[in-house]
Write a protein that holds these residues in place. Sequence first.
Motif, PDB file in Angstrom:
ATOM      1  N   LYS A  58       0.781  -1.147  -0.159  1.00 28.49           N
ATOM      2  CA  LYS A  58      -0.019  -0.056  -0.112  1.00 28.49           C
ATOM      3  C   LYS A  58       0.903   1.096  -0.046  1.00 28.49           C
ATOM      4  O   LYS A  58       0.626   2.268  -0.725  1.00 28.49           O
ATOM      5  CB  LYS A  58      -0.958   0.085   1.287  1.00 28.49           C
ATOM      6  N   LYS A  78      -9.496  -0.826  -6.061  1.00 34.69           N
ATOM      7  CA  LYS A  78      -9.057  -1.298  -4.827  1.00 34.69           C
ATOM      8  C   LYS A  78      -9.895  -2.672  -4.405  1.00 34.69           C
ATOM      9  O   LYS A  78     -11.128  -2.756  -4.470  1.00 34.69           O
ATOM     10  CB  LYS A  78      -9.275  -0.372  -3.747  1.00 34.69           C
ATOM     11  N   LEU A  83      -5.495  -2.838  -1.843  1.00 33.13           N
ATOM     12  CA  LEU A  83      -4.520  -2.709  -2.624  1.00 33.13           C
ATOM     13  C   LEU A  83      -4.968  -2.475  -3.917  1.00 33.13           C
ATOM     14  O   LEU A  83      -6.023  -2.880  -4.469  1.00 33.13           O
ATOM     15  CB  LEU A  83      -3.724  -4.025  -2.745  1.00 33.13           C
TER      16      LEU A  83
END
Length: 110
Positions: A58, A78, A83
């Motif tokens: 991240k 995401k 992530l």
Amino acid sequence: MVNIQSTDILSDYFSTYSRNVRVVAWILRFIHNISNVNKLRGNLVYEEFKKAENLVFKSMQLRSFQDEKFLAKMQAFKDEEGLLRIRTKLVDSDEKEDLNSQFYCLPMML
């Protein structure tokens, strides 16, 4: 209280990726131990390494991918862990059931 989610991790500080993840895992354990009654002891376990690795990813993604237009062009999104991943043509493929994993169809952006 430390907001570990927004802390920038200097991935260049340690010589190897595995050492960097290990140090972050120990820092996360330290933060857990000072803020909880249930202390974690002994060697690091898989879940601690995985959490540390996700935090390193991240941090790298936050530093590298700040252009919203680029992310939209790449069809980035995401995942449940926060992530950045990209959609590939394998998502719509008939063969994706054979892969047995979403990670082949949705690679992480690094």
